[in-house]
Design an enzyme around this catalytic site. Structure first.
Site, short mmCIF file in Angstrom:
data_model
loop_
_atom_site.label_atom_id
_atom_site.label_comp_id
_atom_site.label_asym_id
_atom_site.label_seq_id
_atom_site.Cartn_x
_atom_site.Cartn_y
_atom_site.Cartn_z
N SER D 93 42.09 36.17 38.75
CA SER D 93 42.12 34.89 38.75
C SER D 93 41.68 35.11 36.90
O SER D 93 42.28 33.94 36.39
CB SER D 93 41.61 33.58 39.19
OG SER D 93 39.99 34.24 39.14
N LYS D 136 35.52 25.46 39.03
CA LYS D 136 35.67 25.59 37.73
C LYS D 136 36.04 24.88 36.50
O LYS D 136 35.04 25.16 35.03
CB LYS D 136 37.05 26.92 37.56
CG LYS D 136 36.65 28.83 38.12
CD LYS D 136 38.23 29.07 38.75
CE LYS D 136 37.95 30.55 39.37
NZ LYS D 136 39.30 30.88 40.05
#
Ligand SMILES: [Ca+2]
Ligand SMILES: [Ca+2]
Ligand SMILES: [Ca+2]
Ligand SMILES: [Ca+2]
Ligand SMILES: [Ca+2]
Ligand SMILES: [Ca+2]
Ligand SMILES: [Ca+2]
Ligand SMILES: [Ca+2]
Ligand SMILES: [Ca+2]
Ligand SMILES: [Ca+2]
Ligand SMILES: [Ca+2]
Ligand SMILES: [Ca+2]
Lengths: 219, 219, 219, 219, 219, 219
Positions: D93, D136
């Protein structure tokens, strides 16, 4: 599959000797060929070599690279311990056998097929002692060989039975040049090869007292 | 998926033979292609090859590099043991199959598709004995092959049942040139290939007594 | 994250098919790009490929290197199995998917996005049988694909339910050139690509009877 | 060691985002530098990268090699996940973070330091979905970032608490060119970089429907 | 073997600092030499480096390759953590020590021998925080050093006892150029080295706010 | 196989010393040869070297590459720990032995054969302390050596029995140039070699206070 010994000469094929188990020897041929390389030149050894055997091939390669008057940078050197099976090859006692097979292939000079040999090799051409010489000599004799080469430092270890003494001549050597003197076919070409080999490793020979190490290699 | 045998010739495809378990054989094709390389030329073999099979490919490569009149430095040689699955390929008994497939691809000459073969190979072109020849011959016969090539040193091991004797011709060979003589298509081009192959490995053939090793390879 | 199928064409992206667990299929895209290399050209595949999948990429690379009219020596070929996660990619049944994605990227020709495919590949361009075709076809239909390519040798294995029969057209193929005929966008350029591909692998096609192997690859 | 976010721009430094444990996020900077190489050019990534992270760097390198108008053959690309400690970096990611850091270093253009980002990347420039976006985004907001970039395919997954909604702007993207549009400093030079990036990956963008994969990457 | 600190300068030798066990530090010298290479230029580090230490050497190499006005393509950079024994080197806190030793060897400029240092390094020259600064400073003082360099981000962590405060000057730094300002011998040549180093990593310095990461490296 | 010590000089062969078990020493020769390389030049060491021994060879190679006035890029340096068997070589205390053997082979200058030596080496030529000096000195004396070289930093550790004191001269050294001064044959050529060696590592010698590390290497 009785391994039969022939009387002639053959290029790139040399009879080696190994110890099996505790108390018997076996004759195992080594074959070599030198070819154009694909990538950078390599020494490629097959026959399920264990670590010490791989290293012995690297030591032999020092002699070969120094000796060859061909540029090996674009050549591959193939070394095949023939059909050693899953058990593979251990120890460094085939070093002189490998060196002889490769030099024969490089120079296209035949090797005596009723000769067998055992011996370790230093990177400067000294023949160093090995283990199991008595069993190995007997295996060579049984296989029909007329001559067997052993390291000079192993002379004291030879305790073969009398029946074999008459069958086979034992030649102790201390330098790879003496191996080639016995093993290679022909005269003129051979002498020039040996002279070349001596010249590249000459300093090791000059005073004739290459002290051996304190212990032999196991196989 | 019955593997059917056809009568024609095909480039880069050769029927190999393997032993499965204790007492049965199987026919497994090997395919080869030669391509431009990306980096330095490589021999790339797929089919989950185990260590001895990887080494047998290295031994075959000695013959190929010596034989090729193309420079292999900028070529990749691809060898595919077709769909051998997770079990992969063991042993060195497909060596002559691999050599034949690659030479066929290199030279663009067809290989007989109703022929199967088994045999190990030395780096100098000698065909060396293998294990399981009887089961392998029966597998070739069952698959519809008309001819099967085996190592000359294995002739004594053939104990096939009579029903197969009539179905299939057994051809024992001792050098890779004899394999190609039987396997390749055509006449003129083939003869010149074989002559070339003999010349590069000629010294091994000259006296006709390439003593086999004392034990066959297991598969 | 429903994977939606679009109707257009896209360069370097092909829908592959895999089996999950015992009895279900999944559609997994493969993406490819060809770039200048840093060092020697490489084929770089990502997506946690297991051993057989790595080897299938090597087999595909034989076709690519032979096919490319660009010199791949200074190019890297990137192959990405998209977001396969920690479980990664096993087996060789994505071989024709990978080949199609790379040829699309190399030649900048679009690939149909409502098409999915499964099939193993020989180094000479033959499409070889795979496992799980029924589940894979159903997964392609469910995802909205209008066409699915399978190996001709797997035709007999298709046992899909009637509801899917109407949703999706099944196209069996035996050579990579047939895959491209179905998958690529356009006409003129495509035909010349396919003609080129046939010419480099022509001998494998000529007699139309590439016998498949005796067992399919597992995935 | 509170990680403080500054307002300016910095070359070769980009704020990435990772998930820690089950339910919290962390901001982790990635730094990049491009240097003359010693041997053949390499991409060198440090920070104890696990397998999927190593592969994500390879995928990013496809974009970099295609994008760079410098020849990377004699350059090394260094990528440093800063002080990730023994736990290292997992998942893919951070792909767009790495791509942005390297392009910044290559082109000597600053990256906004109050921006953070997360997203996987295809070898053709598509931004693919990732896991943990909510945690996040919250981590980026807490660290003081004013903007956060996420994959368009993850838009539906954002479930942040209202307090964060006001602190940080969320920008969903589907192509690496959109990431650079937001992240890079300046105008004229940036626009020409983005135009160049679009042109090399143009075919992937042209029809605007890059279907995402069926599952996000875990981290 | 008391490690004695001398007052002069020495080329290619820098005092590093490590933590032993829970609560004590040790001074460990790093030596460097730059030589002609045999093959492609390499960075070769010895001293039983564990993974994070190996990576820290790769990070340092980014600075070195960028900094060197010699072409490193035909040079080897040797880095020796002297006699660290079987326990080896862990962590990345010797990064600035390694960088200083190599730059000293490359440029043939002496390093102060009554100085010790600890600090991690980014690929763009930032000095990043490390663990154990207090124990390390005390070890440097005990060994007789007059000055010790630590990362600015670790200033808050210094809790040394008063007796050491008077023995040793603590210099906090945030960029590798500040390390060299303190460590290197001479004036004119040193200043030009530092100016060069700043220019290659200048963008990282320009706004003076290189935010450190959120956690220090363990050793 | 008593290892006998001869009085002359030999090229490429040096007596090293190792510790066996807890309280006995052994003399082990190291041999070296320099040959044309096949691919890129390499340093190849055999004798089942463990990790620290491999690293000590890399440290020695720094001195060799710096010292050689031949270009080593097309040469291989072979180093053979002779017949160390399966137990192999551990530790770095043979570093000065290896350095002396290689320089002797490179320059074709003989090494005294009634001399033995032990000592670790820095990449800049410093001789660093080792363990087991007392047992090693006794082993050298027993083997018949007249002189033994040890690191100056180990002088304080020598506790040999009086009987050996009379048999053997102990020479403590702190730099590799002092080792060669004692070991090499001849005068004029030797002096010029040593002057060259000092000039390349001169800065390390100039102020005569190379502080040793805080702990000796174990073997
Ligand atoms: Ca091997
Ligand atoms: Ca010949
Ligand atoms: Ca393999
Ligand atoms: Ca052809
Ligand atoms: Ca991989
Ligand atoms: Ca394109
Ligand atoms: Ca790594
Ligand atoms: Ca820059
Ligand atoms: Ca190492
Ligand atoms: Ca210098
Ligand atoms: Ca080794
Ligand atoms: Ca010489």
């Amino acid at each position: 599959y009785e391994l039969q010994v022939s009387d002639g000469y053959q290029v790139g094929r040399v009879n080696g000797l190994a110890v099996m188990g505790e108390d018997s020897g076996i004759m195992l041929p080594v074959m070599a060929e030198v070819t154009p390389s694909q990538g950078p030149g390599q020494v490629i050894a097959t026959g399920q070599l264990k670590e010490m055997a791989e290293e012995s091939v690297q030591n032999v390669s020092a002699i070969i690279k120094k000796f060859s008057d061909q540029n090996l940078a674009e050549k591959d050197v193939h070394i095949q311990f023939v059909q050693t099976g899953q058990s593979g090859v251990d120890g460094d006692s085939a070093s002189i056998t490998v060196a002889t097979a490769v030099i024969s292939a490089l120079e296209d000079v035949g090797v005596s097929q009723n000769l067998a040999m055992t011996g370790s090799l230093s990177v400067r051409g000294d023949v160093l002692p090995v283990g199991g010489v008595t069993h190995k000599i007997e295996a060579a004799a049984k296989a029909g060989c007329k001559t067997v080469i052993i390291p000079k430092a192993n002379e004291q270890d030879v305790m073969i039975e009398d029946e074999y003494r008459e069958m086979i001549e034992i030649i102790p050597v201390s330098h790879i040049s003496e191996v080639l003197e016995v093993a290679l076919e022909g005269e003129g070409e051979k002498d020039s090869l040996i002279a070349r080999l001596k010249s590249i490793t000459g300093s090791a020979l000059q005073d004739g007292n290459v002290a051996g190490p304190s212990s032999p290699s196991p196989q």
